[in-house]
Design a protein around this motif. Structure first.
Motif, PDB file in Angstrom:
ATOM      1  N   GLN A  53       0.852  -1.187   0.000  1.00  6.71           N
ATOM      2  CA  GLN A  53       0.000   0.000   0.000  1.00  6.71           C
ATOM      3  C   GLN A  53       0.891   1.240   0.000  1.00  6.71           C
ATOM      4  N   ALA A  73       1.232   5.738  -1.045  1.00 11.12           N
ATOM      5  CA  ALA A  73       0.529   7.016  -1.192  1.00 11.12           C
ATOM      6  C   ALA A  73       0.287   7.276  -2.684  1.00 11.12           C
ATOM      7  N   LYS A  74      -0.783   7.990  -2.987  1.00  8.38           N
ATOM      8  CA  LYS A  74      -1.094   8.292  -4.394  1.00  8.38           C
ATOM      9  C   LYS A  74       0.069   8.997  -5.085  1.00  8.38           C
ATOM     10  N   SER A  75       0.742   9.868  -4.343  1.00  9.11           N
ATOM     11  CA  SER A  75       1.839  10.639  -4.928  1.00  9.11           C
ATOM     12  C   SER A  75       3.036   9.767  -5.309  1.00  9.11           C
ATOM     13  N   LEU A 122       2.776   6.717  -6.768  1.00  7.13           N
ATOM     14  CA  LEU A 122       2.422   5.706  -7.774  1.00  7.13           C
ATOM     15  C   LEU A 122       3.306   5.778  -9.010  1.00  7.13           C
ATOM     16  N   ASP A 123       3.505   6.972  -9.557  1.00  8.20           N
ATOM     17  CA  ASP A 123       4.314   7.099 -10.777  1.00  8.20           C
ATOM     18  C   ASP A 123       5.742   6.630 -10.550  1.00  8.20           C
ATOM     19  N   ASN A 130      -2.945  -1.820  -9.950  1.00 14.41           N
ATOM     20  CA  ASN A 130      -3.119  -1.000  -8.751  1.00 14.41           C
ATOM     21  C   ASN A 130      -4.600  -0.737  -8.563  1.00 14.41           C
ATOM     22  N   LYS A 131      -5.016  -0.773  -7.332  1.00 17.08           N
ATOM     23  CA  LYS A 131      -6.421  -0.477  -7.025  1.00 17.08           C
ATOM     24  C   LYS A 131      -6.489   0.241  -5.689  1.00 17.08           C
ATOM     25  N   LEU A 132      -7.569   0.977  -5.486  1.00 11.45           N
ATOM     26  CA  LEU A 132      -7.736   1.730  -4.253  1.00 11.45           C
ATOM     27  C   LEU A 132      -8.391   0.867  -3.188  1.00 11.45           C
ATOM     28  N   LYS A 155      -6.511   4.481  -0.619  1.00 12.23           N
ATOM     29  CA  LYS A 155      -5.076   4.463  -0.914  1.00 12.23           C
ATOM     30  C   LYS A 155      -4.767   3.387  -1.948  1.00 12.23           C
ATOM     31  N   PRO A 156      -3.828   3.675  -2.870  1.00 11.42           N
ATOM     32  CA  PRO A 156      -3.475   2.666  -3.871  1.00 11.42           C
ATOM     33  C   PRO A 156      -2.780   1.459  -3.242  1.00 11.42           C
TER      34      PRO A 156
END
Length: 291
Positions: free
Chosen positions: A233, A235-237, A239-240, A251-253, A257-258
């Motif tokens: 798990q 943070a969204k920030s 992901l890249d 990836n899924k929420l 959270k992703p």
């Protein structure tokens, strides 16, 4: 055991979209799942097998019958439930099936009546036989669609995206119905919903960009990934950054959270947890092969 054998099927539409790209696969009696994202070529393949469109090249055999050269004979053995199928909303379920049976050459009224009653009971709609199809729910319409596709005792049954738009209860009832169709029938289930295949099918294939990128038993695909799928798990920030540095297959929420799954021979670090792979992991791993 009956079988469909597809060899080197290709189809390009006038707009230069290559819907089928050298497709070869063998499909035996029982439930066969065809998975793929939207636009993968699944419906084009279904329509070609159902003899509703011609391939540019390649062959399809049903046992010893070349179906591309003997479309009329093959259609006598075929049941087909397309993604969008027409119904006659101003007539009852009983009248609809009686009409279809007449079109399929069952001319004796008593035979039609017996068949229609049997099919309505099989799809659990006998108590709704005098209701107009127009008022049916999505799941009930799919069940009446299966009933009409079973008229004529087909040896091959093709169902294209049958559970799209169904609620979980309707989907489970539809699973029960399909699994009860019979072991001696080839049931070809085209879907983008992984659960459909996991629940029903002993054999499967995955399509992407008109090509078969995996074929085999669902468990075979899962076993290939054992020990290689890790979860974290983030943070969204982040992901890249993870996509740039790892082979992220999905990836899924979860709780906003992703949660990422990566494919690797070992955990990149202690923050990753090794998990048992799922059929969804098999799906995402294989569609990334030719992305």
């Amino acid at each position: 055991m009956r079988k469909l054998v597809l060899k080197n099927l290709s189809k390009t539409y006038p707009n230069n979209v290559k819907a089928l790209d050298d497709v070869s696969i063998e499909i035996k009696s029982g439930m066969f799942g065809l998975l793929g994202p939207n636009g993968a070529g699944k419906s084009s393949l279904m329509r070609t097998i159902a003899t509703l469109q011609e391939a540019d090249s390649g062959s399809i055999f049903f046992d010893d019958l070349n179906i591309l050269d003997n479309t009329k004979e093959f259609r006598q053995n075929l049941g087909y439930l397309p993604q969008e199928f027409g119904v006659y909303p101003r007539i009852t379920a009983e009248q609809l099936l009686d009409h279809i049976a007449t079109l399929k050459g069952i001319s004796i009224k008593s035979e039609r009546k017996e068949l229609v009653e049997y099919l309505l009971q099989k799809v659990n709609l006998y108590d709704k036989r005098n209701k107009n199809v127009k008022g049916f729910s999505g799941g009930m319409k799919q069940r009446i669609g299966i009933a009409q596709s079973l008229i004529g005792n087909p040896k091959v049954l093709i169902v294209d995206e049958p559970t799209a738009g169904l609620d979980p209860g309707e989907r489970n009832r539809f699973y029960d119905l399909l699994s009860d169709v019979g072991e001696d029938v080839i049931v070809l289930l085209s879907t983008h919903i992984v659960d459909d295949v996991r629940e029903l099918c002993t054999q499967m294939a995955i399509m992407n960009f008109g090509q078969i990128v995996f074929s085999g038993a669902p468990d075979d695909g899962i076993n290939e990934l054992k020990g290689k799928v890790f979860e974290k798990q983030i943070a969204k920030s982040e992901l890249d950054s993870y996509k740039d540095n790892h082979k992220v297959i999905s990836n899924k929420l979860i709780a906003g959270k992703p949660v990422i799954h990566i494919l690797n021979d070992k955990a990149p670090d202690k923050s990753f947890k090794k998990i048992d792979p799922s059929l969804e992991d098999v799906f995402f791993t294989n569609i990334q092969k030719n992305n």
